[in-house]
Structures are given as C-alpha cells and as structure tokens.
Design an enzyme around this catalytic site. Structure first.
Site, PDB file in Angstrom:
ATOM      1  N   GLU A  80       2.376   5.938   7.675  1.00  0.00           N
ATOM      2  CA  GLU A  80       3.742   6.098   7.175  1.00  0.00           C
ATOM      3  C   GLU A  80       4.478   7.214   7.914  1.00  0.00           C
ATOM      4  O   GLU A  80       5.658   7.083   8.221  1.00  0.00           O
ATOM      5  CB  GLU A  80       3.742   6.367   5.665  1.00  0.00           C
ATOM      6  CG  GLU A  80       3.028   5.303   4.817  1.00  0.00           C
ATOM      7  CD  GLU A  80       3.460   3.886   5.113  1.00  0.00           C
ATOM      8  OE1 GLU A  80       4.634   3.668   5.460  1.00  0.00           O
ATOM      9  OE2 GLU A  80       2.612   2.975   5.017  1.00  0.00           O
ATOM     10  N   GLY A 102       0.829  -1.201   0.000  1.00  0.00           N
ATOM     11  CA  GLY A 102       0.000   0.000   0.000  1.00  0.00           C
ATOM     12  C   GLY A 102       0.860   1.245   0.000  1.00  0.00           C
ATOM     13  O   GLY A 102       0.571   2.224  -0.671  1.00  0.00           O
ATOM     14  N   ALA A 103       1.951   1.204   0.767  1.00  0.00           N
ATOM     15  CA  ALA A 103       2.853   2.340   0.899  1.00  0.00           C
ATOM     16  C   ALA A 103       4.121   1.876   1.589  1.00  0.00           C
ATOM     17  O   ALA A 103       4.144   0.809   2.186  1.00  0.00           O
ATOM     18  CB  ALA A 103       2.191   3.451   1.719  1.00  0.00           C
TER      19      ALA A 103
END
Ligand code: NAG
Ligand code: NAG
Ligand code: NAG
Ligand code: ZN
Length: 976
Positions: free
Chosen positions: A397, A360-361
C-alpha cells in the site's frame, strides 16, 4: 490552482445549518425514493480489490483454475448514441476542485436505516462548448433545488446557461443535466448539490462496519471507493484521469473522531454535541483514492518528517496490536523515498484497521484502510505468517502512495501496471523492514508459481486490455485478478533484473517526477526506462517497448527447451493441458524475447543470453562430460525450462551428490518445472517424481514447499486408492531427516528457529511427519494439545505451529479434542486465532463429527455467513469429509442456494472445492446428474463452476488412467 482557505472557512458555518435542516426532511424521503431506485436498478456490491493474500494460502497446487476473461459480451440494451448511454465521460468538462461536506449518522433513523447527508460543489472548466453536464452519481437522492437536483453558477462566465432538465440515468450511473444554452470553452463553472444516501453494510462507497466492544455494538462509517464507488458518496467525475483538489469536511458527534486523506486542520463545535472537522485540501488526485471515516477509534503515532498514525478499535490499540505496524511503517516509507528518489508527497500517513472490509487493504492517499488481519499483530497469538502478511501488505500500500496515487493510470485497462508494480516492490519494502527474512525469494512461490497455474491455461488472457474494451463497473472489477497482480509483478521483476535495478529505479524516478499529479499509459513508463537505459549505457538488443510488448500483449508464457548436446535453444507456448486449443490470436505468434540467466556446472555466466526466435543455437550452451547446465537463475524470468534428457539426469545426479551447488530457488524450480512439464506430457511423471528423491537431504523451505504443493495433486488423486499407502511410506521416509533436523535445532521442540524460512519449514516437518504416522510427532502434538485442554487459559503451543498442531491433534483425537477446539473457537476474541481453529476442526476423521460440523455451517449464529463456504471446503479437503461434504451440498442445495444467493464469489469456490478430488467415472456421472437435477432452479454463479468441475474431472480421469500404474510402481519401489 488555489489551495486557499476561503472555501473551507466559509463552508463550515453555513453547512451546519443547511445540513441540520435538510436532514429531517430527507430522512423520511430517503426510505421511499431509495427503495424505488433500488428496485429499478439492482446494482451488485462492488467486489473491491483482492489484495494479496498470505503467502501460505497463495501457494498453489497445479490444479487448473480459471482466469477471468477481460472482454464481456456487448450490452444487452439497445445501442444508443446519447452521451448518457455510454459509460465513459465525454471530453468536454474537467474538474478543478470540489468542496464536500458529509454527515454520516451512526444510529438508525425512524425508518430503521442508516443514512448520510451531504452537500458538495465542484468547480470545473469547460474544454469544449456543450449544453450537457454528465456527472457520476449512484444511489444518491437529491434533496434540494427541486427537480433540477443542482444549481449552476459561472465562475468567470457572467451569464451561465440555466438548467433545462435533469434526471438520473441509473444504468450508466449519471446525473444528467441539460442546459438551455452552452457552457463556453475555457470558462469555469460551479455546480452545487445536496443529497442523501444510505450508509449500508455493503462494503462499497460510504458504508458502515459494525463490531462489538464491551457488549456494545459500535458503528464505523468508512469508505471503499475503488474502483467506481466514489459516485455512491457524492456526485463526481468518477474516472481516474479526472484529478482534482478535494476540500473535505465531516460532521460527526463529539464522541467520535473524523479522518480523511488530509490532516485535520480545524474542528468546530457546530451545535449541541456535533462537531465539524475540516481537513487540509488534498493534492490533485483521483476520486477512487478518497477516504472518509468516522469512528471512536484510538491511535498511536510517530512523528518524523511525516506524521504516522495507526488507528484501530480502542481495545486493540490498548493491547498494543498496532505497535508492529507503527514500527515498520517509518522504515518502509524511507525505503520507498530512496527507491523512487522522491519524497513522500503528503504531510501524514494514517493506516486504519476495519472489522468489515472486502479487500485486504486499500491505498487511499494518506488514509490507508486494512482488514484487521492485515494490520494488527499480537505476538501472543499471531504466527510468523500473519506477521509477514502485515509487512507485505503495508509495503504494497505504501508503494502505491507514489506509483498509482501520485502518478495514476489514465484508465482502468492499465490497472495491471499499478497492481503488478506494487505486488513486485512490496517484497523490496518488506525486505527493508525485515532484512533477515529473505522475503524477496518468496515472490517465486507467492506470485510466479501462483500465476503460472492460471496463465498456462488456454483460457488465460493478456495483461493489457484495450481502453475501449473496459467500460462498465463489472468489467473494471474483473481486472482485479491474479494476472494483473501476480503476472504483473513477475514481468516487472524480470524487467528490473535485465535492465539492472539501477537503471530501473532511474527510469522510475524520472517517470514519477515528470508525471506527478497526472496520468499515464503504461508505455510512458517504457519510454522513461528506455531513456534511463540509453543514458546509462545499458545495451539492449531491442527497445524496452518491443521486449515488453511480447509479455504484455500476449497471454501465457513460454517453455524454453535447451538441448545441451547441440546447444539448440527453442521456445514454445506452455500449456498445462496439451490437448487444449488456443483460440486467442497473437500478433507475435506466441513467441517472446526471453532473457536467460544461466549457469554452467555451478559457474554463473556473466552475459544474459536472449532467445529471440522460435529456435536458436548457442554453442556455449552445449556441454559434455559431467558438466550440467541450469537456466533461469533464481527464476527471475517468466518462463519454464526443459532440457535434453542427459542434462536432466546430470541435474538429478547433482541434487543427490551435493544439492547446495544449485541455488535454493532453482532447486525448487527443478521440482516445479518438472512436475508441470509432466502434467503437460513434455517429460515423464517418473522424472518429476525423481526430483523429490534428494529431499532426503534438503532442509530449506522453498524446495520443500514446492514439493508439497505438487505432491498435493498426487495425494488428491490417489488418497482413496492403493497408491496412497506407498505414497505415504515414501513421504515418511523423505521427511524423517527433516524431522530430526528440527528436533535438533529447536532443542527438542522447545525453541523457535531463528530463521523465518525455517519457521515455515518447521511447520511442514510437523505436518507431514504427523500425517504419515510418525509416533514421535503424534505424541508431541497430543502432549501439547492435552496440556492446553488442562489449562485453557494458558496455550503452550507456539502461534507459528498452531494451525498444524490443532489439525493433527484433532485428527488423531476423538470427540473430546474436537469439542475442546470448538469451545475455544467460540471463545476466541482474535480473528486470526478463530481462523486457525475453524480450519482445524475439519481435520477429524470421525464422520459423525464432520457431519455435525457440516450442519453448523448453515447456522449463521454459529458460523458467520462469510465463513460458511470455506468451512465446507475445509471439510471436503479431508479425505473422510470429502464424500460427506458432497452429499451435504447436494442434499442442502436449496438451502445453500437461498441463503447464499447466486451472486457471491465463494459460491463457485464451493463447487470447485468439494469436487476437486473427483477423478472417477462414477463421480463424473454424479456431477452430470447434479447439473441436470438443478437445471430448473439453476446453479446461479455456480453454473460455470459446475462446467469447470466436469471438465476438470475428465482431465483428472485421463491423468489417473495414464499415470496410476507407473506412479504406484514408483512409490512402491522407492518406499521400500
Ligand atoms: C459532547 O457534547 C455534549 C453537549 O455539548 C457535552 O455534554 C459532552 O460533555 C461532550 N462530550 C465530549 C466527550 O466532549
Ligand atoms: C498532464 O500530462 C499531460 C500530457 O503529458 C500534459 O499535457 C498536461 O499538461 C499535464 N497536466 C498537468 C496538470 O501537469
Ligand atoms: C557442496 O557444495 C558447496 C557449494 O558449492 C561446497 O561449499 C561444499 O564444500 C560441497 N560439499 C561437498 C561435500 O562437496
Ligand atoms: Zn494494490
């Protein structure tokens, strides 16, 4: 250690010449050598990390899923004691800094492949005298210094040893350099290499992503290092504790922009249209957090204390799709600076959206990479769910910038702490950016209940693994699972709750300060939290470490049973299948120290009650008369709760009489616990069903979503039986007031509800009302969809409602509606819109349309390869599509097997997806036959899934046999 400019300024000029010359020679060499290496050493592409998926898809049914084991079988190769046969680096050398120059080519070379060339050196210190240098290297070909691949010089050793022999150890991914003499303790050395690698589309290391803009194919060179692919970009000591400073330079042409962890400090024209961009040296950091990107992207930015930039395809930036991310990044960064009591450690924060991205990241320090759907927001087509996902992923994040990046786990076995922590505080950061959403409540649906489904299986595994159990890259990749993310988040939230947030953040802050730019083991955090608790005067019955050991070292979780007649409180390891056998031993005998927040007749009790034994007595917990007791308030504890029958009855009565006296998360809890206790045969199935009766008066999202998740299993088991009619009638009766409620608050479906949760629940109201045959609902969606068909450029359906409206309209419509949806799917220019349509096309009830759609799934030009299996699963979720999809999978097995290979993850999803409804002896025989028929060619990575499906089918058969009569009777009575 110096961060001076010496290496940077000197490198630029020299590098240009060297790389220019080297490139020509090595482009030709590469195709030969690389092909050789590939065949000898078939390395699977790294899975990347499964970052949290959207809450809407995270919500789980109670159907068993399998957890990944942490311990793998011993290596098949003969054991050897040579250092290069081990996967871990020896303790002899420690890197201090690297100087790396990389030049990715965004065009194919004469041999038709994309490559990058590189030149790097590392200065390292010798901690123990040795005549061996082991440095990680994977799929790189060395292009200079002859057979030695490298040169060694002494920094403060005037007589460094010379190189004896050098070779690449493919299995353990090392460049092995044997020296004629010893490196000396305490002295520093410098190792230089030049190399070339393939810029493949394999999503790992330095790789390429492609997209089309104005009918031109564009190439982005980008990276995904975590966990073990930095070694695929340049030779390095590729372990998280081998922190160093990185001086990075990228060579690229003047039409493109180069990005890395540090800010660009210098760009020079080196020859023709080639530029060399140098970045400020990084802080002392781990290799897995590096990032190098060359693209022709645009950006938008904001400069506060920190420069914040959002990067994406030119068109996405021009259309404003980066604005939302830009607007919330500043506030979230500020939130975390305050929460951690530590300022953001870097001078800039870049975030970039990539068309091809496995996870996803990824929290690369200073340059975070995202899937497009996790960063780009378009108010015209994105739903509130899409928006929530962006806020939570960004928050996750950014949380890592301190927790994980500034302070890093020593080894991957502690990954759960890193990911669990970020998965917990992502809700806090997102809540700060979007304070009206009440998003913190959603951790219960998104993580706690999601992972309960897995952690209640006898095949689950503990959060923590021993360091020596995790060695190979595959073993590391396996750790990125729901246990690490969601159970980690759940137990850290519990810890923060019982310590209080004040103590938790105090401990966190001293921990981050003390270990900044360094590495830890998870007990270091416990020590700092303990000190914070001691200095704040918070008294705990046991040290933090003793309490947490029981949650971290044992798999599973308890069900706490409270007998309110006697005040007896007891605990037992909760297993979804009561017949399953636990073979994994636990030094704590599957007992926990359980913090219980509770209320008596609506009054929250001040003191948390700790259950410390298997069984205990608490006189305060005995109640009588009409009093009722409710434990695990807001589900802050990682456990389920059961009561004596009388208390269950009093809770049910309270729900009926005035449900708002019970907090909303606990209304959901009463449903979820009772349904799962029923699956485990601890309470009756009818008790669980009775918890849904009060929904007639419920308008809140969480209890409804829990009910839908749990009733989904009943629908799957019974939608082809006589139970289905009464079940639908009952659901229709229950949804009626919710439908009326939303009709009213949306002003007859013309307005969007203000509240985020209401926006979600509006979707539930439409979905259930339409599927249970509400004429008003079906007319409404048909009206909207027809309007759209008449004017395809002006979609009148609100983005929040599109998924469900498309599905209902196509389900109720015929081939005209389907074909229109298909055309819109093919024309969709935005990924999230195409996604919604692709799922909705599976909702039709016409077998011929479904069969045609199934055929399309194996034509990659029509359905992208990465979407094929999920499309087949969507079709199988439809009761009409289920047998068609199963027939299709069996008939086309050889095609599917050859096209999608035996290695992909979605392959086992496919088997599980098309068989999850199976609950009859006939279906069991078909499955067993399928296994037999394919015994020869093999089932690849589907092997385990077929066995799981057989096991699940048997469990379903048993459940249906035991429950069908009473369930039928209950729905028949209640729907009347
Ligand atoms: C790139 O460099 C070439 C050669 O020096 C020059 O002709 C061209 O204008 C440059 N393009 C840009 C965008 O600076
Ligand atoms: C990292 O932590 C270890 C253990 O606490 C300590 O010995 C070492 O000096 C620290 N290193 C740095 C660079 O701070
Ligand atoms: C229901 O409970 C809520 C919260 O305790 C209270 O405010 C409300 O007045 C009650 N309603 C009725 C009808 O008793
Ligand atoms: Zn993470």
């Amino acid at each position: 250690m110096g961060k001076g400019g010496f290496y940077i300024s000197k490198a630029v000029g020299v590098v240009a010449i060297l790389l220019g010359a080297a490139a020509v020679a090595t482009i030709i060499a590469l195709s030969v050598v690389y092909a050789e290496e590939k065949s000898k050493n078939e390395v699977k592409p790294t899975e990347g990390k499964p970052e949290p998926s959207p809450t809407t898809t995270k919500a789980t049914t109670a159907a068993p899923t399998t957890a990944a084991p942490t311990t793998a079988a011993p290596t098949s190769a003969a054991p050897s004691n040579e250092p290069w046969d081990k996967y871990r680096l020896p303790d002899t050398l420690m890197p201090e800094y690297y100087n790396i120059t990389l030049w990715p080519r965004l065009q194919r070379n004469e041999s038709g492949i994309f490559i990058f060339t590189g030149k790097s050196f590392v200065v390292f210190k010798c901690l123990q005298a040795t005549n061996l240098i082991l440095i990680h290297s994977n799929k790189l070909n060395y292009t200079k210094f002859d057979e030695h691949h490298a040169t060694l010089t002494g920094i403060d050793d005037p007589n460094p040893p010379t190189i004896n022999t050098t070779w690449l150890k493919l299995e353990t991914q090392f460049l092995v350099i044997q020296l004629k003499g010893n490196l000396l303790h305490g002295k520093s050395y410098r190792l230089d290499t030049e190399f070339v690698g393939e810029l493949a589309d394999d999503l790992g290391g330095f790789y390429r992503s492609e997209y089309s803009e104005d009918n031109v194919t564009k190439v982005v060179a980008t990276t995904q290092m975590q966990p073990t692919d930095a070694r695929k970009a340049f030779p390095c000591f590729d372990e998280p504790a081998m922190k160093a400073v990185f001086h990075i330079t990228l060579i690229h042409d003047n039409e493109t922009k180069a990005l890395s962890n540090g800010k660009e400090i210098d760009t020079k024209n080196i020859e023709g249209n080639l530029l060399s961009t140098t970045f400020e040296p990084t802080e002392r950091m781990s290799t897995y957090l590096l990032a190098f990107i060359v693209s022709d992207y645009d950006s938008i930015e904001q400069q506060d204390d920190v420069l914040i930039r959002i990067w994406a395809r030119k068109k996405a930036i021009a259309d404003g799709h980066g604005e939302y991310a830009l607007n919330i990044t500043g506030p979230i960064l500020q939130f975390f600076q305050k929460y951690y009591n530590a300022s953001y450690p870097l001078s800039k924060s870049d975030q970039i959206a990539l068309p091809d991205f496995n996870a996803g990241a990824m929290e690369n320090w200073g340059l975070i990479t995202y899937r497009e759907t996790a960063l780009l927001y378009d108010p015209q087509v994105s739903s509130n769910g899409n928006k929530e996902r962006i806020a939570t992923v960004i928050s996750h994040e950014l949380a890592h910038m301190w927790f994980g990046n500034l302070v890093t786990m020593k080894w991957w076995n502690d990954l759960w702490l890193n990911e669990g922590f970020a998965s917990y505080v992502e809700y806090l950061g997102a809540d700060h950016a979007e304070p009206t959403w009440n998003i913190k409540d959603l951790i219960v649906l998104g993580d706690v209940y999601r992972v309960f489904a897995i952690d209640a299986l006898a095949s689950s595994h503990p959060l923590s693994s021993r360091e020596d159990e995790i060695n190979k890259p595959e073993q590391i990749s396996e750790l990125f699972d729901a246990i690490s993310y969601s159970k980690g988040a759940s137990v850290l939230r519990m810890l923060s709750e019982f310590l209080t947030e004040d103590v938790f953040t105090k401990g966190l802050s001293t921990y981050l300060n003390h270990f900044a730019y360094n590495n830890t083991v998870y007990t270091d955090l416990w020590d700092h939290l303990q000190t914070a608790a001691d200095t704040s005067g918070v008294e705990l019955l046991h040290p933090v470490r003793d309490i947490m050991d029981r949650w971290v070292l044992q798999m599973g979780f308890p069900v706490v049973t409270i007998n309110t007649a006697t005040g007896t409180v007891s605990q037992k390891h909760f297993l979804l299948d009561p017949d399953s056998v636990v073979t994994r031993p636990s030094e704590f005998n599957y007992q926990w120290y359980v913090p219980i927040k509770w209320m008596k007749t609506g009054i929250e009790q001040e003191k948390v009650y700790w259950l410390q034994q298997k069984e205990d007595k608490n006189d305060n917990m005995s109640v009588n008369g009409n009093d009722w007791l409710l434990a695990n308030l807001d589900v802050t504890g990682y456990y389920r709760v059961n009561y004596d029958n009388d208390n269950w009855e009093r809770l049910l009565a309270k729900l009926t009489e005035n449900h708002t006296e019970i907090p909303v998360i606990n209304r959901g809890q009463i449903l979820d616990d009772s349904f799962n206790l029923a699956r485990a045969k601890i309470v009756s199935t009818t008790l669980a069903l009775r918890t849904t009766k009060y929904l007639y008066n419920e308008t809140e999202y969480i209890p409804w979503q829990v009910a839908i998740n749990n009733l989904d299993y009943f629908i799957l088991m019974f939608d082809r039986t006589e139970v289905y009619g009464p079940l639908q009638a009952y659901l229709g009766k229950q949804i009626k007031p919710l439908w009326d409620h939303f009709t009213q608050i949306t002003d007859n479906w013309t307005k969007v509800p203000d509240n985020h949760m209401d926006q979600y629940n509006e979707v539930n109201a439409i979905k259930i009302a339409c599927s249970t045959g509400f004429k008003d609902c079906q007319d409404l969606v048909k009206y909207w969809y027809t309007q759209w068909m008449q004017n395809p450029n002006d979609n009148p359906i609100h983005p929040n409602l599109r998924s469900t409206v498309y599905c209902s309209a196509i389900a109720e419509g015929g081939d005209k509606e389907w074909n229109f949806g298909w055309e819109m799917f093919q024309n969709a220019s935005i990924a999230s819109e195409a996604e919604k349509l692709r799922a909705a096309l599976a909702c039709t009830k016409y077998p011929w349309l479904l069969n045609r759609y199934l055929e399309y799934t194996l034509v990659p030009k029509i359905i992208r390869k990465q979407d094929a299996t999920s499309t087949i699963i969507y079709i199988a979720n439809n009761v009409v599509g289920q047998p068609l999809a199963w027939d299709f999978v069996r008939a086309r097995w050889d095609d599917i097997f050859s096209q999608y290979g035996g290695g992909s993850f979605s392959f086992s999803n496919l088997i599980n997806g098309v068989t999850k409804r199976f609950s009859t002896a006939f279906e069991l025989r078909q499955l067993e036959q399928f296994k037999k028929d394919n015994a020869g060619t093999g089932l690849g990575s589907g092997t385990q899934a077929v066995d799981q499906s057989i096991e699940r089918t048997k469990a379903n058969m048993k459940w249906v046999a035991e429950n069908k009569a009473s369930v039928l009777q209950w729905f028949t009575t209640e729907s009347g």
